[in-house]
Structure formats: C-alpha cells, structure tokens
Design a protein around this motif. Structure first.
Motif, PDB file in Angstrom:
ATOM      1  N   LYS A 115       0.832  -1.202   0.000  1.00 40.53           N
ATOM      2  CA  LYS A 115       0.000   0.000   0.000  1.00 40.53           C
ATOM      3  C   LYS A 115       0.868   1.253   0.000  1.00 40.53           C
ATOM      4  O   LYS A 115       0.571   2.236  -0.692  1.00 40.53           O
ATOM      5  N   ILE A 155      -2.978   5.382   5.673  1.00 45.94           N
ATOM      6  CA  ILE A 155      -3.253   4.071   5.078  1.00 45.94           C
ATOM      7  C   ILE A 155      -2.908   2.938   6.038  1.00 45.94           C
ATOM      8  O   ILE A 155      -3.446   1.831   5.919  1.00 45.94           O
ATOM      9  N   SER A 193       1.425   4.523  -2.801  1.00 48.01           N
ATOM     10  CA  SER A 193       1.059   5.877  -2.362  1.00 48.01           C
ATOM     11  C   SER A 193       2.151   6.903  -2.620  1.00 48.01           C
ATOM     12  O   SER A 193       1.963   8.078  -2.315  1.00 48.01           O
TER      13      SER A 193
END
Length: 601
Positions: free
Chosen positions: A513, A542, A517
């Motif tokens: 993740k 996140i 990003s």
C-alpha cells in the motif's frame, strides 16, 4: 646505488576466483591465490637487501596479493633481477599447488575410463602456459626525495601497468582445437566425458569440458564447504523438527540430502528413504516423509535463496599514496613509514577478524585479504554478518583517525549483498556482485551498504544505505515478520513466542500500500520529496495504526522514509522516490523470506 620502492602483485585475481560453477570451485580458487601470495611474500622477505613495507609483518595470517617492498642500495639492473626472481619464485609453485605432485602427474591419475583427454602435445603446451594464467607484474621507482612522493609515483605507475597488462593467449598446436573449457571459457579443455555423462555426477555436470586449472579446482582435496542449496536451506538445521529426526545431527551429511532434495522429491517413498539412509549413513526414520509434522514439509517451505556478501575498502589508493595523510606524517620519512605500517597492520587485523568470525555467524568465507572479502551467507545471517563487519572495521577507522588530513574522513569501506536463488548459476552471480558494489559506491560516494534482491523471475529490487541505517532496516524487517536479528545461531523460537511476535507484527500488505502511495509527492525529476508532511500523513493514514501494537514502530519507519525522500546535498544519490521505493521493496521481500514457518516463493 640508491634505495627503491617496488610494488608487485598478482593480476586477474577476481576473474580467476569467480571462474566457478560450484562453491567448492570458489574455495579452491581463493586457496590457490592465498598460497601464491604467501609464496610471493615469503620469497620477498627472504631476499637480502629487501624490506617488507606492506605488509610490514613477515608472517601475517593472510598475505595480501599485492606487496610494497623497499630495496636497499640497488641500481636499475639489480631491481630488474629482484623483480624477475620474484616472478619466477611465485610462478614456480603453481603446478605443485594443483595436486600432490606436478600437474601432469596429477592430471594423469585423474583420468579414468569414463573420461577422454586431448592429445599429449596440447596437454604439454597448456601446462607450460599455466604460469601466465595469473600474471605477476611489478613496477619500481627510486626514492629521490621523500617516501611519500616516491609512493605516489609508485602507485600511479602500478595502476598504469595493471590497466595495460596483457595476458598470453593459450598456445595452439596448429590443429583446430574444439575443446574450450566450459567453466572459464578461455583455456583449452584437457578432458571431457566420453559421451554425454561424467562418471561422478556429484562433482561434474553432464557435458562439462574442463581445463587443467578448473579440473584441479573441482577435484582438489581439502575443506568441503556448503553448496548454494545447503546455504539456502541452512535454517533447516535450526528448526525444531530437525531434532525429531536426528539425535546426533550430522550437518555435513544432511547438507548432502539438501543438495539432492529436488531429485529426492520425485522418488517413491521407499526409494527416498533408502537414498536418505545411504547419505546419512544410518536408517532414516519412517516418520521423515509422513504427516504434517514431517521435516520434509519444512524443507519444502524453506526459502530457496542465499546471499553473496562482498566488501571493499574505499579509496585505499589515496591512503597508501599519502593523499589522505596529514602533512605532518608525509614530510618525515620515519613518520610516513610508521603511518603506512600502522594502517597496513590494521587492515591485516581486520582480515584476521573476518577469518576468525564466531561460529554463531554461519556462512562460508571465500576470501578475506586486507580491506576486501567475499562471504557466502544464509539469508538469516546477513544482518548479523554486516553488523560484525561494521564493528570490526571500527578499529581500522580508529587507526586512520590518527593519521588523516583534517579535511578528510577516516578510512571507510562499502559492502554489497545480493540475494540469489540457489539454482542461479554461480559465475554470473559473482560477476554481478562485483558490478553492483561498484555501482553502489558511485551512487553513494562510498561508505555505503547495498542490498539487492535477484529473484529467479520478475524485476530486481535494490536499496543503497548509509552504514548508520543498518539498524533501521533491521527494525523495519522485524516489524513485518516474526523473525528477529538476534535469532541467528539459535534454534527456531518456541511456538508460543512465534505467536506472540505475530500478534505484534504489522501486516505485510502495508508495504505494498505504501509503495502505491508514493507517486505525486516528489519533484518532477523524482529526486526530492516536495510534500514531505503530506506524504507522512498519507503513510500514517493508510496504515490505520491507531491503538495497534506496532503503531510506534511504524511511526519510526515513516520518519526514516521521509528523511530518505528529502534531498541531502551530502549524498544526493541516496534520496528521492526510487530510494524510498527501494527500501520498501527490499524490506518486504526480506520479511517474507525470513518469516519463521511460512512457505516461500
């Protein structure tokens, strides 16, 4: 008559050692270099009117393959005679080192009915050319002013000689010679199997054609070292299940089982049991292959990767030419000689520390000479090995602080680690490590650590770190797995402890993740983090880590990533989006490989 400085060394050392298909080839290649360097050093030390300057010890634990000598009261002809004598004395033992007797006799006793050899004339011609395989070359300069100025000229000429050296090609008998060694790819192969197969599949690969040196590397007796497969599956010996099948673990025998693992897995159960029993020299327990608790399942789930660790001192030439020494140590010959001797002694002590690494640091030291070395390491032990090297080098750095110029840093070194699949060919892997270390030094301007993931399929990943970031990446890896750096040398932790660690570990998906990003927070050239506060908030968002047991550790990782994203004028090559992404990719891969009890791709 005047005093002279001479520098003499072996050429093509790295190339010669890397001509290997098996780890045993690497070991013997390194052993031959060490013995030739010892012969060269001891011969020089025995000559009248010659003083060793580097190393200044007459009996070091490990002779470097380059020596600096002081020749007293000589003219040019005398210097040439000393250089020629050293060349001859160094070359002389080469054939003897390849076997118990001379190479031709050794080769004859190796030939069996299962092998074919080329014609005798070619063999004699090739054996006569062995001395040129590792060229011995030297340069010398008279000491006209100071030792420092003579040293600077000596090292400049030596580099010119090394970079312009030529090796004699392998002689030919006048007939077309189709046999070229399949290992080195350069010398004439003297033997090959009759037909396709070698009689001993444990030593030779089907179809291999070997020259005299590569054959000797393969069959020369001596210490046996772990194969790439055994290194990759080294964790097996520290699993609790290993104790279930062996009351008295014989790791050397079990390493042979690991080497044969892929072939054993294809056999019927009875045949596998019989083969394992034969290898171990004892009856294999019937439980070995049965049930969910079988060690067989554990072996299949082990990571197939091992690590190649290469390290090298930075700007050593500038130290030994005197460029980095304070002026007070250069103007006086006695002080200059003392400084150079002390630095040389410190590097010899560093090499000795590497060779005498504690048994808890599992791995195979292929060579360690002065400021450089090569070690094959199980993945679990990479970080402990790097910490050990860093601690040992601190003594070298401390010595150099006494003699350095005020505007220069002390002696530094750089290291590179490639994580390689056990089935990847060894020779290109070794070449790749040397190239990767050179690239890392250029990126970070030396004094750095580089980690590169070389997957069998898919894109490689790499990160280049400063040495003071070693602990940071170790902590980041620990955040995402139940492995800990202090697990090295110990048995697999108890199941209760592993469950506790798993409960406080961050999910591995957080790394992926975070990678997704990164885009949009950096400058257009991706070299600087323009929106560092925004990226920090995004990485925390996140993670959704409020009230999570790993909240504090993730905050520390994020702070580290933000620092690495922002441009640092001192080391611009270590910053930017690629630098942050590299850290995340390497951390995620290592966390997966180091996880206790999980299957690996």
């Amino acid at each position: 008559m005047t005093d002279w400085l001479m520098k003499i060394g072996l050429g093509g050392v790295q190339r010669f050692i890397s001509e290997a298909r098996k780890t045993q080839d690497l070991r013997v290649g390194s052993q031959l270099i060490s013995e030739l360097a010892q012969s060269m050093g001891e011969t020089a030390d025995d000559l009248d009117g010659v003083t060793l300057m580097r190393p200044r010890q007459s009996d070091p634990a490990h002779w470097p393959h380059q020596l600096v000598l002081r020749l007293h009261d000589q003219n040019a002809d005398g210097v040439r005679q000393i250089g020629a004598a050293l060349q001859v004395k160094t070359h002389g033992p080469l054939a003897d080192l390849l076997g118990d007797k001379r190479i031709d006799q050794y080769l004859d006793k190796t030939i069996t009915a299962g092998m074919r050899k080329v014609d005798d004339a070619t063999i004699r011609a090739e054996l006569a050319a062995l001395a040129d395989t590792l060229e011995v070359y030297w340069v010398a300069v008279p000491i006209k002013d100071t030792l420092a100025s003579a040293s600077a000229e000596l090292f400049r000429l030596y580099d010119d000689r090394r970079n312009s050296r030529t090796f004699l090609g392998s002689p030919r008998t006048g007939q077309e010679q189709p046999w070229v060694c399949s290992l080195c790819g350069e010398r004439v192969a003297l033997i090959r199997p009759k037909g396709k197969h070698w009689p001993d599949h444990r030593l030779f690969k089907d179809g291999e054609k070997l020259c005299a040196l590569c054959l000797a590397k393969r069959v020369k007796p001596g210490k046996t070292i772990a194969s790439t497969h055994a290194l990759a599956r080294d964790r097996f010996f520290r699993l609790r299940r290993f104790a279930e099948v062996s009351q008295q673990p014989n790791q050397q025998a079990w390493s042979r089982v690991l080497d044969q693992w892929d072939d054993l897995a294809k056999l019927p159960t009875d045949a596998r049991l019989e083969s394992v029993s034969e290898t171990l020299g004892a009856t294999a327990p019937t439980t070995f292959w049965s049930g969910a608790n079988a060690p067989a399942r554990s072996i299949e789930n082990l990571s197939p990767y091992y690590a190649i660790l290469l390290y090298d001192g930075d700007r050593m030439g500038e130290w030994f030419t005197g460029d980095r020494l304070d002026a007070s140590w250069k103007t006086d010959d006695n002080r200059y000689e003392h400084a150079q001797g002390a630095l040389s002694d410190a590097l010899l002590a560093f090499a000795a520390d590497v060779l005498d690494a504690p048994d808890t640091l599992r791995g195979e030291v292929i060579y360690a000479g002065g400021d450089e070395g090569l070690v094959l390491v199980p993945v679990d032990f990479v970080i402990p090995w790097l910490k050990y090297l860093q601690a040992c080098w601190a003594h070298v750095h401390g010595h150099s602080e006494t003699y350095k110029r005020p505007d220069r840093a002390g002696m530094t070194f750089s290291a590179h680690v490639s994580f390689v699949h056990a089935k990847f060919p060894l020779q290109p892997a070794i070449h790749g490590v040397h190239q990767a270390l050179g690239n890392a030094k250029e990126i970070a301007d030396r004094d750095c650590l580089s980690l590169r993931i070389c997957p069998r399929s898919g894109a490689a990943a790499q990160t280049v770190l400063a040495w003071d970031e070693l602990e940071a990446i170790a902590q980041a890896i620990s955040l995402f797995t139940n492995w800990r750096p202090d697990d090295e040398g110990h048995a697999e932790p108890e199941a209760k402890e592993l469950r506790r660690r798993q409960q406080v570990a961050a999910p591995l998906g957080l790394i992926y993740k975070s990678l997704g990003s990164l885009h949009g927070f950096f400058t257009p050239d991706l070299q600087d983090l323009a929106l560092h506060q925004e990226l920090e908030r995004e990485l925390l968002r996140i993670a959704d880590c409020d009230q999570k047991p790993w909240q504090g550790e993730w905050h520390q990782v994020v702070q580290w990533l933000i620092r690495r994203g922002k441009i640092d004028p001192r080391r611009p090559g270590l910053n930017g989006e690629d630098a942050v992404a590299g850290i995340l990719k390497v951390t995620g891969w290592l966390a997966r490989q180091l996880e206790w009890g999980a299957p690996h791709a």
